[in-house]
Design a protein around this motif. Structure first.
Motif, PDB file in Angstrom:
ATOM      1  N   VAL A  95       0.830  -1.202   0.000  1.00 38.11           N
ATOM      2  CA  VAL A  95       0.000   0.000   0.000  1.00 38.11           C
ATOM      3  C   VAL A  95       0.865   1.253   0.000  1.00 38.11           C
ATOM      4  O   VAL A  95       0.419   2.336  -0.353  1.00 38.11           O
ATOM      5  N   GLY A  96       2.131   1.109   0.382  1.00 38.73           N
ATOM      6  CA  GLY A  96       3.037   2.252   0.343  1.00 38.73           C
ATOM      7  C   GLY A  96       2.778   3.253   1.448  1.00 38.73           C
ATOM      8  O   GLY A  96       2.200   2.939   2.504  1.00 38.73           O
ATOM      9  N   THR A  97       3.175   4.493   1.180  1.00 42.38           N
ATOM     10  CA  THR A  97       3.107   5.520   2.228  1.00 42.38           C
ATOM     11  C   THR A  97       1.693   6.026   2.484  1.00 42.38           C
ATOM     12  O   THR A  97       1.510   6.884   3.349  1.00 42.38           O
ATOM     13  N   LYS A  98       0.714   5.495   1.782  1.00 44.71           N
ATOM     14  CA  LYS A  98      -0.679   5.776   2.143  1.00 44.71           C
ATOM     15  C   LYS A  98      -0.957   5.305   3.563  1.00 44.71           C
ATOM     16  O   LYS A  98      -1.834   5.846   4.251  1.00 44.71           O
ATOM     17  N   LEU A  99      -0.189   4.311   4.015  1.00 38.76           N
ATOM     18  CA  LEU A  99      -0.358   3.812   5.379  1.00 38.76           C
ATOM     19  C   LEU A  99      -0.109   4.905   6.412  1.00 38.76           C
ATOM     20  O   LEU A  99      -0.709   4.896   7.495  1.00 38.76           O
ATOM     21  N   LYS A 100       0.782   5.856   6.096  1.00 39.68           N
ATOM     22  CA  LYS A 100       1.031   6.952   7.037  1.00 39.68           C
ATOM     23  C   LYS A 100      -0.253   7.717   7.331  1.00 39.68           C
ATOM     24  O   LYS A 100      -0.507   8.135   8.475  1.00 39.68           O
ATOM     25  N   LEU A 101      -1.075   7.910   6.294  1.00 42.14           N
ATOM     26  CA  LEU A 101      -2.346   8.601   6.501  1.00 42.14           C
ATOM     27  C   LEU A 101      -3.339   7.719   7.248  1.00 42.14           C
ATOM     28  O   LEU A 101      -4.193   8.220   7.987  1.00 42.14           O
ATOM     29  N   ASN A 200      -1.100   5.287  -5.033  1.00 40.93           N
ATOM     30  CA  ASN A 200       0.179   5.754  -5.568  1.00 40.93           C
ATOM     31  C   ASN A 200       0.289   7.268  -5.465  1.00 40.93           C
ATOM     32  O   ASN A 200      -0.711   7.978  -5.522  1.00 40.93           O
ATOM     33  N   GLY A 201       1.514   7.742  -5.315  1.00 41.00           N
ATOM     34  CA  GLY A 201       1.747   9.181  -5.273  1.00 41.00           C
ATOM     35  C   GLY A 201       1.642   9.785  -3.895  1.00 41.00           C
ATOM     36  O   GLY A 201       1.662  11.012  -3.746  1.00 41.00           O
ATOM     37  N   VAL A 205       1.554  13.465  -2.125  1.00 42.22           N
ATOM     38  CA  VAL A 205       0.287  13.844  -1.488  1.00 42.22           C
ATOM     39  C   VAL A 205       0.524  14.358  -0.077  1.00 42.22           C
ATOM     40  O   VAL A 205      -0.034  15.397   0.323  1.00 42.22           O
ATOM     41  N   ARG A 206       1.356  13.656   0.682  1.00 40.89           N
ATOM     42  CA  ARG A 206       1.577  14.055   2.070  1.00 40.89           C
ATOM     43  C   ARG A 206       2.317  15.385   2.163  1.00 40.89           C
ATOM     44  O   ARG A 206       2.081  16.176   3.068  1.00 40.89           O
ATOM     45  N   HIS A 259      -2.915  -0.763 -15.941  1.00 37.55           N
ATOM     46  CA  HIS A 259      -3.325  -0.370 -14.594  1.00 37.55           C
ATOM     47  C   HIS A 259      -2.589   0.933 -14.281  1.00 37.55           C
ATOM     48  O   HIS A 259      -1.351   0.963 -14.248  1.00 37.55           O
ATOM     49  N   ILE A 260      -3.318   2.015 -14.045  1.00 40.41           N
ATOM     50  CA  ILE A 260      -2.694   3.329 -13.876  1.00 40.41           C
ATOM     51  C   ILE A 260      -2.274   3.502 -12.429  1.00 40.41           C
ATOM     52  O   ILE A 260      -3.076   3.882 -11.565  1.00 40.41           O
ATOM     53  N   THR A 261      -0.999   3.209 -12.171  1.00 40.94           N
ATOM     54  CA  THR A 261      -0.441   3.296 -10.818  1.00 40.94           C
ATOM     55  C   THR A 261       0.669   4.337 -10.824  1.00 40.94           C
ATOM     56  O   THR A 261       0.539   5.383 -11.438  1.00 40.94           O
ATOM     57  N   GLY A 262       1.772   4.079 -10.119  1.00 41.54           N
ATOM     58  CA  GLY A 262       2.873   5.022 -10.122  1.00 41.54           C
ATOM     59  C   GLY A 262       3.405   5.233 -11.531  1.00 41.54           C
ATOM     60  O   GLY A 262       3.662   4.271 -12.243  1.00 41.54           O
TER      61      GLY A 262
END
Length: 350
Positions: A95-101, A200-201, A205-206, A259-262
């Motif tokens: 999930v990447g850095t979305k976890l920070k949120l 992604n991104g 975002v943060r 698949h539109i990701t990073g």
């Protein structure tokens, strides 16, 4: 964008390099991506925060990732797309850095959907049907209200934080593998809507969020009459496209999937094309969610950087034959006719 406008753009040739030279260098524009013909530069350069934020400034170098795949591909030629040309297709992701949120908002019931979506959507691009999924959850101290299957590693993760990994396997008959080899000039690009930023991104975002001065519980600035908090908008789970896309594939006409990701549109769409082909994208042909307009405005992010970092409201792109395009759009609502395949590599925005 009207049907007449789309047909006009389909018949419009892409400007030649010589014509571009006569006009002078292309300049990035700020957008909410309205309809109307225009072109933006896709080259990205480093910049100061005053000039506008970039994904690379936030610590993620897409070029370096692309170069790594190029080097690995020399040793294993089947690597570098979204799956493998075989009966079994495997994918792993997180999930990447979305976890920070997730840690900051306390919203933990969407990141599991993200985890599944990131892997199954990838194997879907080969035409594979997912068979199974395994996950890995690691944390410093087990919280049974968040997860059950875990690895506890005290001292490795900060208190209250965790990490996720997912592994998906799917199957596709060898003669039904979708690999993009049959894509030709004039084929049509159809976009399936995303729920927002997906997964992604978030390093960028943060940074934008930190600059905005808003809290995660503040309303997201938008003008569509709906109300969501910043946190809710950013934590919206990634769409799982499996059921919709497999149904579309079963009726024929699909030649490639991205698949539109990073890497956004600019880096992901060309992955499915044979050498020498590119894409012309009609930027006013789909609805861009308010969260992207807010991110771009606050971060002063150039158009080219937005299109190379985020999905911009389209999470899956199908490359289909002209004959099948109208039927697929009508039967797959919501779906958007967003562009066509052209001669010449790269992605051109009009």
């Amino acid at each position: 964008m009207t049907a007449d406008r789309i047909l006009h753009l389909l018949r419009s040739p892409v400007a030649s390099p010589a014509a571009a030279h006569r006009r002078g260098p292309l300049r990035p524009q700020r957008v909410g991506l309205p309809s109307g013909k225009r072109r933006v530069a896709v080259a990205c350069s480093s910049s100061t925060e005053e000039d506008g934020m970039t994904y690379k400034d936030a610590g993620v170098d897409i070029d370096a990732g692309t170069e790594l795949v190029r080097r690995i591909r020399k040793m294993a030629p089947w690597i570098g797309g979204f799956g493998e040309d075989d009966y079994l297709v495997l994918s792993t992701d997180g999930v990447g850095t979305k976890l920070k949120l997730a840690f900051e908002t306390g919203i933990h019931d969407t990141v599991g959907i993200d985890l599944v979506a990131m892997s199954v959507n990838d194997i879907l691009t080969s035409g594979a049907k997912p068979l199974g999924f395994a996950d890995y959850f690691a944390t410093s101290k087990l919280d049974v209200d968040i997860a059950e299957k875990t690895a506890e590693m005290p001292g490795f993760y900060a208190e209250g934080e965790y990490d996720l990994s997912g592994f998906a396997v799917g199957v596709v008959e060898k003669d039904k593998v979708i690999d993009g080899k049959n894509i030709v000039e004039g084929d049509i690009l159809i976009g399936l809507p995303s729920s927002g930023v997906h997964s992604n991104g978030f390093s960028l975002v943060r940074r934008v969020f930190d600059k905005s001065g808003l809290s995660l519980t503040d309303p997201l600035p938008r003008n569509d009459g709906k109300t969501t908090t910043v946190g809710e908008a950013l934590m919206a789970p990634t769409v799982i496209y499996v059921k919709q896309v497999l149904e579309i594939i079963s009726k024929g006409g699909v030649k490639g999937l991205a698949h539109i990701t990073g890497g956004g549109f600019t880096d992901n769409i060309p992955k499915v094309f044979p050498k020498g082909l590119g894409a012309k994208i009609f930027t006013g042909s789909w609805e861009v969610p308010p969260v992207f307009k807010w991110l771009q405005q606050v971060g002063k992010i150039e158009d080219a950087e937005m299109m190379r970092t985020f999905n911009m409201g389209v999470g899956m792109v199908l490359v289909v034959s002209k004959e099948a395009a109208e039927r697929i759009v009508e039967e797959s609502s919501p779906a958007y006719l967003i562009g066509e395949v052209i001669q010449g590599e790269g992605v051109h925005y009009v």
